[in-house]
Write an enzyme that holds these catalytic residues in place. Structure first.
Site, PDB file in Angstrom:
ATOM      1  N   SER A   1       0.838  -1.201   0.000  1.00  0.00           N
ATOM      2  CA  SER A   1       0.000   0.000   0.000  1.00  0.00           C
ATOM      3  C   SER A   1       0.871   1.249   0.000  1.00  0.00           C
ATOM      4  O   SER A   1       1.994   1.237   0.528  1.00  0.00           O
ATOM      5  CB  SER A   1      -0.897   0.021   1.234  1.00  0.00           C
ATOM      6  N   ASP A   2       0.378   2.317  -0.605  1.00  0.00           N
ATOM      7  CA  ASP A   2       1.026   3.603  -0.394  1.00  0.00           C
ATOM      8  C   ASP A   2       0.933   3.921   1.095  1.00  0.00           C
ATOM      9  O   ASP A   2       0.089   3.383   1.827  1.00  0.00           O
ATOM     10  CB  ASP A   2       0.357   4.689  -1.235  1.00  0.00           C
TER      11      ASP A   2
END
Length: 790
Positions: free
Chosen positions: A319-320
């Site tokens: 995930s960012d």
């Protein structure tokens, strides 16, 4: 059963490590197979090799526990099966929950198995960014894109990986596992530069999906290296997907919903990411935004159906930073951390990079396991590519087997890397204007001449690097002023403004320096003060009083040569400078980093190998009236592929040279081809000018008939080639059938007539280089058919 799960009786095929796809034992990726190595003779030979390496070498790390996953003679899938079978559910959870960033990392050690900590949070955009210690800083990504040179991108990425690996070896030897100490890079950035005001344009490879895909492929392969068993550093393509602004204007990226047509998604926002999979990238980063209402990091269509199902990706998705928390806190798509964990794991996310939270989203997986919302096999499948990546980095093999383990800090900032940084900067510059032979300057005229260098970018090292920049030793940083002082002229300097926003301006400083000069160099632009992550621009204007500074310099120069150097990512409105005869030359420099001044000095003189040949990787609009709203994700009116009827200030692919080129003898073969066949193209390029130079040959394809909307034309091939003065070269290209495909609920190849353009620029441009653009038509016969049917 949930996507990616496997029942207890389903044996994994030889080499399989992803949720559902078999790979050859020892495979590097979908297309890079290695021998299985499972025969008794091969296994014995490898064990003998390992034993010899251990016995013959000097002091090595502590002997690992005698578990099969530590045995390098076994194929990858057997080692992974053994390792994963030894991990408890709690240990599995911690491996997916600790993606890095402050207190969220590193992934914890497992002492009973001899497994060390590992930090996944590393930035390698154009050098070892944000890691402790010095590193060589190469030009920002958009400048590298302007080189139109996959070969150069490969070398920059490989040099970056060398320094990342060397520093990691030192960190690991001293027990340092904090942020940016690992080998798994959150690079390259493959988002399309779809809007000129987006704050992160500088991190991209521009506005064209084919160019971005080709450069991204080279970056991935350069970063990971060509060793048959080990990768030097692992690549991670981001931000996946339909991500390209806004950052903060008119709303936050952390809650933005990108509403995109399926056709635009497929033809603009996805192709370069598919190229990343084909290049063998080990990871993807899912983005902050929603896509048609569904957050990217909980988007099963994106992360499972397309990425893994259609493209065959076998790696991991991270995930960012904070993107999983934002599914609930920013998008309000879910209501609890537990619900968010279930949605993102089942959609295909493997690893959480959080905002430093300890009790983050994935720490709620145990509750989901207990409730049956996530299966234990699904969790193992999510962990599997994480440890496969670490194995391919060499962590579980004797270091003597891995040549990258021998890299030490002596390679960091080596002369070779510093020279490469200079070469990359020189090749990134784009000559936008050059009248009356303003450039190149004559070296023999400079001794005794007075040269004024003015503007907020003239002597401020901080503003020359852009975002995600490595930090080199100060002695290796050359500002424009410092570089121009090497030319032997008498250099005077005046900033005029103390910083790029140029809110306070001293006209007297600038006029005083310019009035006494024979040649004037004006250094303007933006820098991270104006455009960067989380900061969009509001318009195309030069910031603050910069235009006034330029106009004052031109007036004070009173006809003496004025050269404008621009340091920016997103396009700037420099229409006044382009139109005014008082500005003799304009050079787009982007953010060249440490070698800025040296590169400028070489290019202004036109030294050997320094005739400008960069080309714009994105369109520069003629004004804000040509700029659609940031939050509208239709491609209509955006990028050269769908631009409006009015001409831009500078088109994509544009750039001038110190020499001239002539194209002739465009040949297409065959002129009529079956629907699934490829096209061969040849053209002759001649350097008709007085200097050696480089040209970027560009091929564009136009659909003359199509059943669905398509770009007005599309870049399908390019090559940067050096041609000595008075010489010619014949170049050959192949245009693949898939490059003619259109999206019509599936990738479809259609019969019809097509036009192929070949030249040093796009066809039909108002602002153009002096060379011609050739064109020829060819026909495609047969019935329309899906691309996958060819």
């Amino acid at each position: 059963m949930p996507c990616g799960s496997r029942g207890p009786s389903q044996a994994k095929p030889c080499g399989s490590w992803g949720p559902s796809r078999a790979m050859p034992c020892g495979s590097r990726g979908p297309s890079q197979a290695m021998p299985c190595g499972t025969s008794p003779g091969a296994a014995l030979a490898l064990r003998v090799l390992v034993l010899c390496a251990v016995l013959c070498a000097g002091p090595v790390r502590a002997r690992p526990p005698p578990f099969p996953f530590w045995d390098p003679a076994l194929p990858w899938h057997r080692r992974l099966d053994d390792l994963l079978g030894r991990l408890s559910p709690a240990e599995l959870v911690l491996q997916v929950a600790r993606g890095g960033a402050m207190r969220n990392g590193p992934a914890p050690p497992i002492p009973r198995l001899g497994i060390a900590p590992y930090n996944w949070n590393t930035e390698c955009l154009r050098g070892d960014a944000e890691a402790p210690g010095w590193a060589t800083a190469f030009p920002q990504a958009l400048g590298l894109a302007a080189t139109f040179s996959p070969e150069l991108i490969y070398r920059v990425a490989n040099a970056t990986a060398t320094e990342v690996r060397a520093k990691h070896n030192d960190f690991a030897a001293t027990g340092r596992y904090g942020d940016h100490t690992g080998l798994s890079c959150f690079s390259p950035v493959l988002n399309i530069m779809r809007h000129p005001l987006w704050g992160r344009n500088q991190e991209t490879y521009g506005e064209d999906p084919f160019l971005s895909g080709e450069l991204g492929r080279s970056f991935v392969q350069g970063l990971q290296g060509q060793h048959p068993r080990y990768i030097k550093a692992s690549a991670g393509c981001k931000h996946f997907s339909v991500h390209g602004g806004p950052e903060n204007i008119p709303e936050s990226r952390l809650s933005f919903d990108a509403k995109v047509l399926e056709r635009d998604w497929r033809m603009t926002f996805l192709p370069q990411f598919q190229a990343c999979v084909r290049a063998g990238s080990f990871s993807f980063m899912c983005s902050y935004n929603r896509i048609n209402g569904v957050p990217a990091c909980a988007n099963k269509k994106l992360l499972t159906d397309i990425l893994r199902g259609e493209w065959g990706f076998e790696g991991y998705v991270v995930s960012d930073e904070g993107a999983l928390e934002l599914i609930i806190l920013g998008h309000h798509y879910t209501h609890t951390f537990l619900e968010t964990a279930v949605a993102s794991v089942n959609a295909g996310c493997n690893l959480e990079l959080s905002y430093g939270m300890r009790n983050n989203i994935f720490m709620h997986i145990p509750q989901a396991l207990a409730m049956g919302n996530i299966t234990l096999q699904m969790l193992r499948d999510r962990v599997r590519p994480l440890f496969y990546t670490r194995m391919r980095l060499g962590e579980f093999d004797p270091p003597e087997m891995n040549p990258y383990s021998a890299l030490d800090l002596s390679v960091v900032q080596s002369p070779e890397h510093r020279n490469l940084s200079l070469e990359a900067a020189v090749k990134s510059f784009v000559l936008l204007k050059n009248i009356r032979g303003t450039l190149p300057l004559r070296a023999q005229d400079l001794p005794g001449q007075r040269l004024a260098v003015v503007g907020p970018f003239a002597d401020n090292p901080r503003v020359l690097f852009g975002d995600y920049a490595p930090v080199p030793e100060p002695q290796y940083i050359h500002t424009p002023r410092r570089g121009l002082e090497t030319l032997g002229a008498n250099v005077s300097f005046a900033a005029g403004c103390g910083e790029p926003r140029c809110r306070r301006y001293s006209r007297a400083q600038v006029v005083g320096a310019v009035e006494a000069a024979d040649v004037v160099v004006v250094c303007l632009g933006t820098g991270v003060d104006v455009e960067t992550e989380a900061k969009d621009r509001s318009d195309l204007s030069l910031p603050g009083h910069q235009l006034e500074l330029l106009q004052d310099a031109v007036q004070a120069a009173a006809g003496r040569p004025v050269i404008l150097l621009l340091f920016n990512a997103g396009p700037l409105d420099v229409g006044w400078a382009q139109a005014h005869d008082g500005v003799g030359a304009i050079l787009a420099c982007f953010f060249p980093a440490q070698a800025t001044g040296l590169a400028i000095a070489r290019v202004l003189l036109g030294e050997a190998g320094a005739s400008p040949a960069g080309r714009l990787p994105a369109t520069w609009p003629a004004g804000m009236h040509q700029v659609p709203p940031m939050e509208n994700y239709t491609m209509e009116g955006r990028t050269y592929r769908y631009y409006g009827q009015e001409a831009p200030l500078y088109p994509f692919g544009y750039g001038l040279s110190y020499t001239t080129f002539h194209y002739r003898d465009l040949v297409l073969s065959p002129l009529v081809l079956p629907v699934c066949a490829n096209l061969t193209v040849s053209v002759v390029l001649e350097n008709t000018g007085p200097r050696d130079g480089e040209e970027v040959v560009q091929l564009y394809l136009r659909w003359e008939q199509s059943s669905v909307p398509v770009p007005r034309w599309q870049l399908v091939a390019f090559r940067r080639v050096a041609v000595p003065a008075g010489r010619e070269t014949k170049l050959s290209f192949q245009v693949l059938a898939e490059q003619r495909a259109v999206w019509a609920r599936d990738w479809l190849l259609e019969p019809g007539t097509f036009t192929l353009f070949a030249g040093g620029q796009q066809p039909g441009q108002q602002t153009r280089a002096p060379s011609e653009v050739l064109s020829a038509r060819f026909g495609v016969t047969g019935a329309a058919r899906p691309l996958r049917g060819c």
